[in-house]
Design a protein around this motif. Structure first.
Motif, PDB file in Angstrom:
ATOM      1  N   PHE A   1       5.684  -3.276  14.019  1.00 52.74           N
ATOM      2  CA  PHE A   1       4.280  -3.460  13.651  1.00 52.74           C
ATOM      3  C   PHE A   1       3.526  -2.193  14.051  1.00 52.74           C
ATOM      4  O   PHE A   1       2.939  -2.113  15.133  1.00 52.74           O
ATOM      5  N   GLN A   2       3.556  -1.186  13.179  1.00 55.46           N
ATOM      6  CA  GLN A   2       2.847   0.058  13.472  1.00 55.46           C
ATOM      7  C   GLN A   2       1.379  -0.101  13.117  1.00 55.46           C
ATOM      8  O   GLN A   2       1.028  -0.733  12.117  1.00 55.46           O
ATOM      9  N   ARG A   3       0.525   0.476  13.942  1.00 55.39           N
ATOM     10  CA  ARG A   3      -0.909   0.329  13.739  1.00 55.39           C
ATOM     11  C   ARG A   3      -1.391   1.343  12.712  1.00 55.39           C
ATOM     12  O   ARG A   3      -1.037   2.528  12.783  1.00 55.39           O
ATOM     13  N   GLY A   4      -2.201   0.879  11.773  1.00 55.60           N
ATOM     14  CA  GLY A   4      -2.643   1.763  10.704  1.00 55.60           C
ATOM     15  C   GLY A   4      -4.050   1.462  10.234  1.00 55.60           C
ATOM     16  O   GLY A   4      -4.719   0.534  10.704  1.00 55.60           O
ATOM     17  N   TRP A   5      -4.489   2.277   9.299  1.00 54.50           N
ATOM     18  CA  TRP A   5      -5.800   2.096   8.655  1.00 54.50           C
ATOM     19  C   TRP A   5      -5.574   2.079   7.148  1.00 54.50           C
ATOM     20  O   TRP A   5      -4.982   2.994   6.591  1.00 54.50           O
ATOM     21  N   TYR A   6      -6.023   1.004   6.489  1.00 50.67           N
ATOM     22  CA  TYR A   6      -5.850   0.931   5.040  1.00 50.67           C
ATOM     23  C   TYR A   6      -7.205   0.926   4.363  1.00 50.67           C
ATOM     24  O   TYR A   6      -8.215   0.554   4.948  1.00 50.67           O
ATOM     25  N   TRP A   7      -7.203   1.363   3.110  1.00 44.23           N
ATOM     26  CA  TRP A   7      -8.442   1.408   2.342  1.00 44.23           C
ATOM     27  C   TRP A   7      -8.112   1.277   0.857  1.00 44.23           C
ATOM     28  O   TRP A   7      -6.976   1.454   0.436  1.00 44.23           O
ATOM     29  N   GLN A   8      -9.160   0.945   0.091  1.00 44.34           N
ATOM     30  CA  GLN A   8      -9.009   0.800  -1.354  1.00 44.34           C
ATOM     31  C   GLN A   8      -9.227   2.152  -2.012  1.00 44.34           C
ATOM     32  O   GLN A   8     -10.322   2.721  -1.945  1.00 44.34           O
ATOM     33  N   ALA A   9      -8.197   2.703  -2.644  1.00 39.75           N
ATOM     34  CA  ALA A   9      -8.307   3.942  -3.387  1.00 39.75           C
ATOM     35  C   ALA A   9      -8.462   3.633  -4.877  1.00 39.75           C
ATOM     36  O   ALA A   9      -8.481   2.469  -5.284  1.00 39.75           O
TER      37      ALA A   9
ATOM     38  N   LYS B   1      -2.427   4.703   6.354  1.00 41.35           N
ATOM     39  CA  LYS B   1      -1.858   5.754   7.189  1.00 41.35           C
ATOM     40  C   LYS B   1      -1.830   5.256   8.625  1.00 41.35           C
ATOM     41  O   LYS B   1      -2.603   4.365   8.999  1.00 41.35           O
ATOM     42  N   THR B   2      -0.919   5.816   9.419  1.00 45.56           N
ATOM     43  CA  THR B   2      -0.916   5.511  10.843  1.00 45.56           C
ATOM     44  C   THR B   2      -2.008   6.322  11.525  1.00 45.56           C
ATOM     45  O   THR B   2      -2.509   7.306  10.978  1.00 45.56           O
ATOM     46  N   LEU B   3      -2.360   5.899  12.740  1.00 50.60           N
ATOM     47  CA  LEU B   3      -3.444   6.549  13.472  1.00 50.60           C
ATOM     48  C   LEU B   3      -2.906   7.120  14.774  1.00 50.60           C
ATOM     49  O   LEU B   3      -2.954   6.464  15.813  1.00 50.60           O
TER      50      LEU B   3
ATOM     51  N   ASN C   1      -7.082  -1.112  11.477  1.00 50.00           N
ATOM     52  CA  ASN C   1      -7.516  -2.352  10.824  1.00 50.00           C
ATOM     53  C   ASN C   1      -6.353  -3.130  10.220  1.00 50.00           C
ATOM     54  O   ASN C   1      -6.560  -4.138   9.544  1.00 50.00           O
ATOM     55  N   CYS C   2      -5.117  -2.647  10.470  1.00 47.16           N
ATOM     56  CA  CYS C   2      -3.962  -3.360   9.921  1.00 47.16           C
ATOM     57  C   CYS C   2      -2.699  -2.942  10.668  1.00 47.16           C
ATOM     58  O   CYS C   2      -2.701  -1.987  11.448  1.00 47.16           O
ATOM     59  N   TYR C   3      -1.638  -3.688  10.399  1.00 49.62           N
ATOM     60  CA  TYR C   3      -0.303  -3.286  10.802  1.00 49.62           C
ATOM     61  C   TYR C   3       0.451  -2.795   9.565  1.00 49.62           C
ATOM     62  O   TYR C   3       0.303  -3.360   8.471  1.00 49.62           O
ATOM     63  N   ILE C   4       1.236  -1.759   9.755  1.00 50.48           N
ATOM     64  CA  ILE C   4       2.237  -1.398   8.754  1.00 50.48           C
ATOM     65  C   ILE C   4       3.521  -2.081   9.203  1.00 50.48           C
ATOM     66  O   ILE C   4       4.064  -1.774  10.269  1.00 50.48           O
ATOM     67  N   VAL C   5       3.992  -3.033   8.423  1.00 55.00           N
ATOM     68  CA  VAL C   5       5.112  -3.884   8.835  1.00 55.00           C
ATOM     69  C   VAL C   5       6.395  -3.352   8.226  1.00 55.00           C
ATOM     70  O   VAL C   5       6.585  -3.370   7.002  1.00 55.00           O
ATOM     71  N   LEU C   6       7.272  -2.862   9.087  1.00 55.72           N
ATOM     72  CA  LEU C   6       8.557  -2.318   8.660  1.00 55.72           C
ATOM     73  C   LEU C   6       9.658  -3.295   9.062  1.00 55.72           C
ATOM     74  O   LEU C   6       9.756  -3.686  10.221  1.00 55.72           O
TER      75      LEU C   6
ATOM     76  N   ALA D   1       0.844  -1.186   0.000  1.00 59.18           N
ATOM     77  CA  ALA D   1       0.000   0.000   0.000  1.00 59.18           C
ATOM     78  C   ALA D   1       0.884   1.242   0.000  1.00 59.18           C
ATOM     79  O   ALA D   1       2.022   1.224   0.489  1.00 59.18           O
ATOM     80  N   GLU D   2       0.341   2.323  -0.527  1.00 62.11           N
ATOM     81  CA  GLU D   2       1.040   3.609  -0.487  1.00 62.11           C
ATOM     82  C   GLU D   2       0.721   4.289   0.835  1.00 62.11           C
ATOM     83  O   GLU D   2      -0.450   4.455   1.188  1.00 62.11           O
ATOM     84  N   CYS D   3       1.748   4.678   1.568  1.00 62.12           N
ATOM     85  CA  CYS D   3       1.553   5.295   2.875  1.00 62.12           C
ATOM     86  C   CYS D   3       1.420   6.806   2.709  1.00 62.12           C
ATOM     87  O   CYS D   3       2.285   7.456   2.103  1.00 62.12           O
ATOM     88  N   GLU D   4       0.352   7.373   3.249  1.00 62.70           N
ATOM     89  CA  GLU D   4       0.067   8.796   3.074  1.00 62.70           C
ATOM     90  C   GLU D   4       0.800   9.682   4.075  1.00 62.70           C
ATOM     91  O   GLU D   4       0.758  10.910   3.956  1.00 62.70           O
ATOM     92  N   VAL D   5       1.441   9.079   5.067  1.00 60.74           N
ATOM     93  CA  VAL D   5       2.114   9.877   6.101  1.00 60.74           C
ATOM     94  C   VAL D   5       3.545   9.373   6.261  1.00 60.74           C
ATOM     95  O   VAL D   5       3.855   8.228   5.937  1.00 60.74           O
ATOM     96  N   PRO D   6       4.448  10.224   6.774  1.00 54.49           N
ATOM     97  CA  PRO D   6       5.808   9.740   7.059  1.00 54.49           C
ATOM     98  C   PRO D   6       5.808   8.781   8.242  1.00 54.49           C
ATOM     99  O   PRO D   6       4.944   8.863   9.125  1.00 54.49           O
ATOM    100  N   LEU D   7       6.765   7.872   8.253  1.00 49.27           N
ATOM    101  CA  LEU D   7       6.855   6.864   9.309  1.00 49.27           C
ATOM    102  C   LEU D   7       8.195   6.974  10.017  1.00 49.27           C
ATOM    103  O   LEU D   7       9.249   7.058   9.370  1.00 49.27           O
TER     104      LEU D   7
END
Length: 415
Positions: free
Chosen positions: A355-363, A370-372, A387-392, A340-346
């Motif tokens: 395992f950063q907590r985030g919200w993903y959606w279908q664009a 994005k992180t929350l 609703n997801c983890y951003i896995v770095l 997914a494309e991340c809309e915010v810096p990490l």
């Protein structure tokens, strides 16, 4: 038992999961349960169909059963009778005739095709009904053949399959009333800490409510295990040791939160060394570094971190696959990641998988995420609103907005 706290390289998440999976074995006690009690249970034996499904050639549509070879433009066919679901038409059908048929009804002998009722012109006199087909059908059209879905003798489910709602319906359609499953895994849990207070009581200064035990129990219920709640314990080595001994006699697994780091009051780890063994006690993930895996006689042990988010992440990512294997399921250690494309810096420091907590959606052009807010391991809201983890990955660093990242949608333990 000697405490082996010498510094060792931390295991990666994948290494930890593979090591745990290699050490545990599935339960071996098989029981028979009725279908009404089989949801989320794990099959101990393969299920083989004793019948064909469907059991006979039948109509897939409401219409007219006929011989495809007798259909020609403008050529009428006489309606010779009616076949209903549950009421077969058993007479011989003369040449040049057809049978009105409803969905699911047995195909009359000698007929090979069904024409939808919307594709015929029906005429009726006092003596007979006739149809003229508006289209010439292909032989076998709109007919479900015996065994087309499941053939007699075919394996329907393999051993190790966890039964879902649709699976229960499928088993019922095969006439199966009882299935052989593994007994439920028994998992004991407790929280420990003088600073913890049960929900519903007043909160003294310097104390917090015990949330870990409740979220852990809820997640374990989603796994279909039997939860044995040993309660909230003080930082008292005697009380904690007694809980360990109770778990050793009543449970297959003990899951605790807090007490496995290096603090002066972290008695859980000390007692585990006394009564059993620690196979490893640190994993290179964030949140969740102080994670312990070991064994107490015949009872496996998982020591989760005390921070609520870290406890949730380690239970879902590290403990879940091991509990599934212990329950008899066929499991894989690899993560099913999406991009997914991340809309915010990490923000990220190399050294641990994050395992950063985030919200993903279908664009419009793919997935976005994005992180929350804050990523503190003490803030359960970062899980509740995600609703997801951003896995770095372990060696990755901070990333600017617009980067493609790996995401892991929450499993059913958190959905």
């Amino acid at each position: 038992m000697q405490d082996t706290r010498i510094s060792k390289p931390m295991l990666s998440a994948e290494q930890a999961i593979l090591q745990m999976l290699s050490e545990v074995s599935a339960l071996t006690q098989m029981i028979s349960v009725p279908l009404s009690a089989a949801l989320d249970r794990v099959l101990a034996q393969p299920v083989v169909s004793g019948i064909n499904v469907p059991g006979y050639d039948n109509a897939a549509m409401d219409g007219y059963a006929l011989r495809a070879a007798e259909v020609a433009p403008g050529q009428p066919l006489t309606v010779d009778g009616v076949a209903l679901a549950g009421h077969a038409f058993t007479d011989q059908v003369p040449a040049g005739s057809c049978v009105r048929i409803t969905t699911g009804a047995v195909m009359p002998s000698g007929l090979d095709t069904v024409v939808m009722q919307e594709q015929v012109e029906l005429t009726q006199t006092d003596i007979q009904q006739q149809i003229v087909c508006q289209l010439v059908p292909s032989p076998g059209e709109h007919v479900r053949r015996a065994g087309e879905d499941i053939a007699k003798g075919a394996q329907v489910f393999a051993a190790g399959h966890k039964l879902r709602p649709a699976d229960i319906g499928l088993l019922a359609s095969l006439g199966i009333a009882n299935v052989k499953v593994w007994r439920q895994l028994k998992v004991a849990i407790f929280s420990s800490g003088d600073e913890l207070v049960p929900p519903g009581q007043s909160l003294p200064d310097g104390h917090i409510y015990d949330s870990n035990r409740y979220v852990i129990a809820a997640m374990l219920q989603r796994l279909g295990v039997e939860v044995i709640d040993l309660g909230l314990l003080p930082d008292d080595p005697k009380a904690i040791e007694q809980a360990f001994k109770q778990a050793m006699t009543q449970a297959d697994v003990l899951v605790t939160s807090a007490g496995v780091s290096v603090g002066d009051a972290d008695y859980t780890r000390q007692i585990l060394h006394k009564l059993g063994q620690i196979n490893f006690w640190q994993v290179a993930i964030k949140p969740g570094k102080p994670f312990a895996f070991g064994k107490l006689d015949n009872c496996w042990f998982f020591g989760l971190p005390g921070n609520p988010v870290a406890a949730v992440v380690t239970l879902e990512q590290l403990v879940q696959p091991v509990l599934r294997k212990l329950s008899g399921e066929t499991v894989a250690a690899n993560l099913k990641l999406l991009s997914a494309e991340c809309e915010v810096p990490l923000k990220k420091q190399p050294g641990r998988m994050d395992f950063q907590r985030g919200w993903y959606w279908q664009a419009e052009h793919g997935l976005k995420v994005k992180t929350l807010g804050a990523q503190s391991s003490g803030m359960l809201s970062s899980i509740a609103n995600a609703n997801c983890y951003i896995v770095l990955e372990r060696d990755s660093a901070s990333l600017p907005a617009g980067e493609i990242v790996a995401i892991l949608p929450f499993s059913n333990l958190l959905r």
